[in-house]
Design a protein around this motif. Structure first.
Motif, PDB file in Angstrom:
ATOM      1  N   VAL A  97       0.847  -1.205   0.000  1.00  0.00           N
ATOM      2  CA  VAL A  97       0.000   0.000   0.000  1.00  0.00           C
ATOM      3  C   VAL A  97       0.877   1.247   0.000  1.00  0.00           C
ATOM      4  O   VAL A  97       0.679   2.184  -0.775  1.00  0.00           O
ATOM      5  CB  VAL A  97      -0.980  -0.008   1.201  1.00  0.00           C
ATOM      6  N   ARG A  98       1.883   1.221   0.853  1.00  0.00           N
ATOM      7  CA  ARG A  98       2.784   2.372   0.916  1.00  0.00           C
ATOM      8  C   ARG A  98       3.501   2.595  -0.417  1.00  0.00           C
ATOM      9  O   ARG A  98       3.670   3.726  -0.882  1.00  0.00           O
ATOM     10  CB  ARG A  98       3.805   2.146   2.034  1.00  0.00           C
ATOM     11  N   SER A  99       3.888   1.495  -1.048  1.00  0.00           N
ATOM     12  CA  SER A  99       4.613   1.652  -2.319  1.00  0.00           C
ATOM     13  C   SER A  99       3.712   2.221  -3.413  1.00  0.00           C
ATOM     14  O   SER A  99       4.158   2.996  -4.246  1.00  0.00           O
ATOM     15  CB  SER A  99       5.229   0.312  -2.752  1.00  0.00           C
ATOM     16  N   PHE A 100       2.443   1.859  -3.406  1.00  0.00           N
ATOM     17  CA  PHE A 100       1.508   2.464  -4.368  1.00  0.00           C
ATOM     18  C   PHE A 100       1.490   3.983  -4.191  1.00  0.00           C
ATOM     19  O   PHE A 100       1.579   4.740  -5.156  1.00  0.00           O
ATOM     20  CB  PHE A 100       0.078   1.944  -4.115  1.00  0.00           C
ATOM     21  N   VAL A 101       1.347   4.410  -2.935  1.00  0.00           N
ATOM     22  CA  VAL A 101       1.224   5.849  -2.672  1.00  0.00           C
ATOM     23  C   VAL A 101       2.518   6.568  -3.017  1.00  0.00           C
ATOM     24  O   VAL A 101       2.520   7.613  -3.668  1.00  0.00           O
ATOM     25  CB  VAL A 101       0.840   6.098  -1.196  1.00  0.00           C
ATOM     26  N   GLU A 102       3.651   5.976  -2.611  1.00  0.00           N
ATOM     27  CA  GLU A 102       4.919   6.670  -2.837  1.00  0.00           C
ATOM     28  C   GLU A 102       5.308   6.720  -4.308  1.00  0.00           C
ATOM     29  O   GLU A 102       5.856   7.703  -4.783  1.00  0.00           O
ATOM     30  CB  GLU A 102       6.027   6.000  -2.024  1.00  0.00           C
ATOM     31  N   LYS A 103       5.015   5.639  -5.035  1.00  0.00           N
ATOM     32  CA  LYS A 103       5.491   5.581  -6.422  1.00  0.00           C
ATOM     33  C   LYS A 103       4.474   6.105  -7.433  1.00  0.00           C
ATOM     34  O   LYS A 103       4.819   6.385  -8.569  1.00  0.00           O
ATOM     35  CB  LYS A 103       5.905   4.150  -6.769  1.00  0.00           C
ATOM     36  N   PHE A 104       3.208   6.186  -7.032  1.00  0.00           N
ATOM     37  CA  PHE A 104       2.174   6.644  -7.970  1.00  0.00           C
ATOM     38  C   PHE A 104       1.305   7.722  -7.326  1.00  0.00           C
ATOM     39  O   PHE A 104       0.101   7.772  -7.521  1.00  0.00           O
ATOM     40  CB  PHE A 104       1.330   5.450  -8.441  1.00  0.00           C
ATOM     41  N   GLU A 105       1.986   8.580  -6.565  1.00  0.00           N
ATOM     42  CA  GLU A 105       1.255   9.591  -5.797  1.00  0.00           C
ATOM     43  C   GLU A 105       0.396  10.472  -6.695  1.00  0.00           C
ATOM     44  O   GLU A 105      -0.706  10.878  -6.316  1.00  0.00           O
ATOM     45  CB  GLU A 105       2.250  10.440  -4.987  1.00  0.00           C
ATOM     46  N   ASN A 106       0.891  10.737  -7.895  1.00  0.00           N
ATOM     47  CA  ASN A 106       0.121  11.583  -8.817  1.00  0.00           C
ATOM     48  C   ASN A 106      -1.270  11.034  -9.080  1.00  0.00           C
ATOM     49  O   ASN A 106      -2.231  11.797  -9.187  1.00  0.00           O
ATOM     50  CB  ASN A 106       0.849  11.728 -10.154  1.00  0.00           C
ATOM     51  N   ASN A 107      -1.347   9.710  -9.211  1.00  0.00           N
ATOM     52  CA  ASN A 107      -2.655   9.092  -9.445  1.00  0.00           C
ATOM     53  C   ASN A 107      -3.619   9.373  -8.296  1.00  0.00           C
ATOM     54  O   ASN A 107      -4.798   9.645  -8.499  1.00  0.00           O
ATOM     55  CB  ASN A 107      -2.533   7.581  -9.598  1.00  0.00           C
ATOM     56  N   PHE A 108      -3.081   9.329  -7.089  1.00  0.00           N
ATOM     57  CA  PHE A 108      -3.919   9.619  -5.907  1.00  0.00           C
ATOM     58  C   PHE A 108      -4.299  11.099  -5.894  1.00  0.00           C
ATOM     59  O   PHE A 108      -5.440  11.461  -5.647  1.00  0.00           O
ATOM     60  CB  PHE A 108      -3.170   9.245  -4.615  1.00  0.00           C
TER      61      PHE A 108
END
Lengths: 163, 432
Positions: B410-421
């Motif tokens: 979950v953390r890696s999604f946020v850190e690596k694709f923060e723009n999407n969020f």
């Protein structure tokens, strides 16, 4: 609790030899809990309070301990299910390959959402987590059988073949 | 395609490859004969020397795990074959069970002999019903052939194998959760120590090994540790089954040496990205591993140490490929929902944290997110899974590694694709 669960007061295994065979395989009785619950569910279709009592007697545990176990595992059903349990895998690889559309399709076809059963008791729809068959996504398990690489069309044919 | 000659899956395309007669015709059970003429200590030393690391996810050296079993003491010892394959993206053990079940069984007998065990279990996930039925037949065949039972192959060694079905709980793949489940309880992991080697099944010394780990043993015995170490990186060598699924043209299980470039797995063996799309992200080792960006995926090799270096893991080698069309916030929600569903409920940070992750991610994807939500996700992952600093080994907020297994991805999604969020949130904030 209401009633689907308790409408039977007693439960006996139709084949006591199978029970003895299970017990003979383990060093202690309680280890036989899961296989005994599986066996009861094969016979009854779900785990009733009467099943819990019987398993507790056999394994020499408290019924609460058996219920604790039965309620923990998603494959044990605590109430009556449809004759065909349509278990659509919804985890990532299946989801990337169209699993969500399969759920919607079943809902449209039978008017049941996840967790619901058709009024004739034929189908229950369930969304389940990873079935370990990601290479042939999307996958639907119907009762004990895996059906892999499904499209709406193949699923329709399959559903029509079920009596 | 690859030049590597498969070892574990060499015969899987042959008809009847699952039968005892076929297995014997290709040299099956010859390793067992050798082992029965060796001392248990020599078997352990040989497997230690091979550097065989566990194929279930943690990568612990198999021979070392065995050596923790106390040699003295009167308690029975147990071996459990972990066939509870349920890590999203992983489907290799099912293939081995269906195609080469006697290879697994031979591995189990070898491991059982090495640790001095006379009753071994196969804990197979409940959904694998067809595989359970097949294993029942295979075990019966092995008894008939005197590969199991009393005085195996004329030796004084006895072994019984019991097949035990799980009932739909991911956590039972964790070895102490599995042991609790085998004991007839809910699959709640235990605090370690004591480790299973000291107090496992029924408080007796117990080894839990994965299906694929066990499948390697006959080959290590027959061809020796030096041969094994010559395949892939020396610190974590051997043949490896890689599962590739998601948005690829030819998903499947591919046997290759440890250390194969991830790029080759995706673009060569699995036929590249579907519909001519671009690669966006990859889970290298099941959904519990930190996700990789396309750039990272194109340059990493698939072995324990190379993946640990870039702060992810080989795990169960379940490679899930996502293309440019995948909405990373939805994918993150899908994974978070999996963990919320599968959290066993024992530890508060995990039970509550996974539920909150789903709530917040659902709020974001339905357009109701706000700019605090991203920080809140990171805070929750810290609370469940520690600081996620591999160098400091920051584990310990939950009893078992499930906490890390949800926090890392979950953390890696946020850190690596923060723009999407941010896109979801900025849309919402500009509307309000």
């Amino acid at each position: 609790m209401s009633d689907n669960n308790s409408h039977k007061d007693s439960f006996e295994y139709v084949n006591p030899d199978l029970v003895d065979n299970i017990l003979s395989q383990y060093p202690d009785k309680r280890s036989a809990t899961l296989p005994l619950l599986h066996l009861a569910q094969t016979q009854e279709g779900y785990i009733s309070n009467a099943v819990v009592d019987t398993v507790a007697q056999i394994t020499e545990t408290h019924p609460a301990e058996v219920m604790d176990c039965a309620s923990f595992y998603t494959m044990f059903y605590l109430r009556v299910q449809g004759r065909y349990i349509l278990q659509v895998c919804q985890t990532l690889s299946c989801s990337l390959n169209g699993a969500d559309a399969l759920v919607d399709h079943i809902t449209d076809r039978y008017g049941i959402g996840p967790g619901e059963t058709t009024p004739d008791g034929k189908f229950t729809l369930m969304k389940v987590e990873c079935l370990g068959s990601c290479g042939t996504a999307p996958v639907v398990q119907i009762n004990n059988d895996y059906h892999e690489g499904l499209s709406k069309e193949i699923l329709d044919e399959l559903l029509e073949s079920l009596q | 395609m690859s030049d590597f000659q498969p070892i574990l899956t060499e015969h899987i395309h042959q008809k009847e490859c699952h039968t005892l007669s076929f297995y014997i015709s290709v040299g099956g059970y010859s390793a067992l004969e050798k082992v029965l003429a060796m001392s248990a200590d020599d078997v352990i030393e040989l497997v230690k020397a091979s550097n065989l690391r566990g194929r279930g996810g943690a990568g612990f050296p198999a021979g070392v795990k065995w050596s923790f079993i106390p040699q003295d003491g009167e308690k029975p010892k147990y071996l459990i074959n972990n066939a509870d394959e349920s890590e999203p993206g992983t489907f290799k053990d099912r293939l081995l069970i269906n195609k080469t079940p006697h290879q697994i069984l031979e591995g189990m007998i070898i491991a059982s002999y090495a640790i001095g065990c006379n009753t071994a279990f196969i804990y197979i996930r409940g959904e694998f019903f067809k595989e359970y039925q097949l294993l029942e037949k295979v075990v019966a065949e092995a008894y008939e052939g005197n590969f199991l039972g009393k005085g195996i192959l004329g030796s004084d060694y006895d072994l019984d194998v019991v097949i035990h079905r799980g009932a739909g709980a991911y956590i039972c793949g964790e070895e102490t959760g599995l042991i609790e489940s085998l004991e007839g309880k809910r699959g709640w992991p235990r605090i370690k120590p004591p480790f299973p080697a000291i107090e496992g099944y029924l408080k007796c010394p117990t080894v839990v090994n994965n299906v694929e780990t066990l499948s390697n043993l006959p080959h290590i015995i027959n061809r020796g540790p030096e041969w094994f170490k010559s395949i892939g990186p020396e610190k974590g060598p051997g043949p490896k089954l890689f599962c590739v699924s998601g948005n690829v043209n030819s998903p499947g299980v591919f046997e290759e040496p440890m250390g194969i470039p991830l790029k080759d797995l995706i673009f060569d063996l699995a036929g590249g990205i579907k519909d001519g799309n671009e690669l966006k992200a990859v889970f290298p080792g099941g959904s519990s591993s930190a996700i990789l960006t396309a750039e990272e995926a194109l340059s990493v090799n698939m072995d324990f140490d190379s993946l640990a270096e870039i702060k992810t893991m080989l795990g169960s080698a379940g490679v899930i490929v996502m293309d440019e069309k995948v909405d990373m916030v939805q994918a993150c929600l899908n994974i978070a929902r999996f963990y919320a569903h599968e959290s066993c409920g024992q530890c508060t940070p995990c039970r509550e944290g996974t539920a909150w992750l789903v709530k917040i991610l659902t709020r974001i994807t339905s357009g109701d997110g706000n700019s605090n939500d991203i920080d809140m996700i990171l805070e929750i992952t810290d609370n469940i899974g520690g600081l996620i600093d591999f160098s400091k080994g920051s584990f310990g907020k939950t009893i078992c590694p499930f906490g890390e297994a949800v926090a890392w991805p979950v953390r890696s999604f946020v850190e690596k694709f923060e723009n999407n969020f941010r896109q979801y949130i900025s849309q919402e904030e500009s509307v309000t």
